[in-house]
Design a protein around this motif. Sequence first.
Motif, PDB file in Angstrom:
ATOM      1  N   ARG A  75       0.883  -1.179   0.000  1.00  0.00           N
ATOM      2  CA  ARG A  75       0.000   0.000   0.000  1.00  0.00           C
ATOM      3  C   ARG A  75       0.910   1.215   0.000  1.00  0.00           C
ATOM      4  O   ARG A  75       1.615   1.478   0.962  1.00  0.00           O
ATOM      5  CB  ARG A  75      -0.900  -0.032   1.238  1.00  0.00           C
ATOM      6  N   VAL A  80      -3.811   1.672   5.521  1.00  0.00           N
ATOM      7  CA  VAL A  80      -4.159   0.459   4.770  1.00  0.00           C
ATOM      8  C   VAL A  80      -5.660   0.197   4.832  1.00  0.00           C
ATOM      9  O   VAL A  80      -6.121  -0.934   4.740  1.00  0.00           O
ATOM     10  CB  VAL A  80      -3.389  -0.770   5.309  1.00  0.00           C
ATOM     11  N   VAL A  83      -7.337  -2.032   2.233  1.00  0.00           N
ATOM     12  CA  VAL A  83      -6.798  -3.388   2.078  1.00  0.00           C
ATOM     13  C   VAL A  83      -7.407  -4.288   3.147  1.00  0.00           C
ATOM     14  O   VAL A  83      -7.408  -3.945   4.330  1.00  0.00           O
ATOM     15  CB  VAL A  83      -5.256  -3.392   2.214  1.00  0.00           C
ATOM     16  N   VAL A  95       1.189  -7.847   3.646  1.00  0.00           N
ATOM     17  CA  VAL A  95       0.754  -6.480   3.344  1.00  0.00           C
ATOM     18  C   VAL A  95       1.777  -5.524   3.951  1.00  0.00           C
ATOM     19  O   VAL A  95       2.172  -5.671   5.110  1.00  0.00           O
ATOM     20  CB  VAL A  95      -0.641  -6.184   3.923  1.00  0.00           C
ATOM     21  N   ARG A  97       3.150  -1.249   4.179  1.00  0.00           N
ATOM     22  CA  ARG A  97       2.841   0.159   4.008  1.00  0.00           C
ATOM     23  C   ARG A  97       4.131   0.942   4.234  1.00  0.00           C
ATOM     24  O   ARG A  97       5.169   0.361   4.554  1.00  0.00           O
ATOM     25  CB  ARG A  97       1.765   0.608   5.007  1.00  0.00           C
TER      26      ARG A  97
END
Length: 324
Positions: A75, A80, A83, A95, A97
């Motif tokens: 991201r 986020v 997401v 994931v 960021r």
Amino acid sequence: MPRVVLSAFPMIDPETYREVLASAVDEPVEIEVAELGSTERLIEAAANADAVVTDINTPVTEAALEASDLDVVVRSAVGVDNVDVAAAAERGVTVTRVPDYCTEEVATHSVSLLFACLRSLKPYDGAVDDGGWGWEAGEPIRRVSASTIGLLSFGPIAERAAEQLSGFDADLVAYDPFVDADEMAEHGVEKVDFEGLFDRADHVGVYAPLTDATRGIVDADALGRLSEDSVLVNVSRGPVVDADALLDALETDGIKAAGLDVLEEEPPEDDPLVGRDDTLVTPHAAWYSEEAKDDLNRSGAADVAAVLNGETPDGRVDPDADWL
């Protein structure tokens, strides 16, 4: 050959990704730039991809994750909220960021919005453009040093804003259930509860991430605790503030002004908060400086490289984090 899909979003720079990945990954990496913006486009673009670098306008949903075989979703931002981190964790998708690339920029932007509203810069500028030259166009203006400024959430950006505000002799208070009073005190800030924030503060800056708990948290009751001279600044996410309640507070002189870098819908279509004399709206640009843009892309690319190399990326999002 690993395949990386980059959103064709202006803040994502393909050349930086090519440079970083070429030097950090031993094997060649295929990079494709794609117009995303919807789950359907993401599913189409992410087919056979190992990594996706996405933007604020593209929902990374359970359906999109189920339809792909991704190793990592980057991201390209601090938050986020678009997401599905839990769904990604269930499928073994990392994931990431970039939590600190624009801390200084967003803090500075929030303080700029606050002072622009406090000092009535928009009404003054409009009055001069219309041929006026009177101080009355901006009244009432209150002295900053006689005020209390409240910070909703106290992460790194709010901390930096508190440092920037410390030279103006205003009292600072903050609400954040995940930060203790001693830590806030180190920054010259008093910890208060949520209601106390709005009861005590003359002006409020909103820095909270968008979660189920924070969506609409700045509602009519919260805004009703402020005064007619108050300013509200939001540099977090639009839906943290109840837009209807904010509009009502402005229209009924419940507060003086609002400085907004974020809106409920971006870009806005016929948003009644845009174009008002008592609102100052910027286009979700608080993050921007040339240095921040470079940091954002280099950090995101480094996270992709780490995952492709079987390492843990610096920006990994913990799916069990309290703030999600």
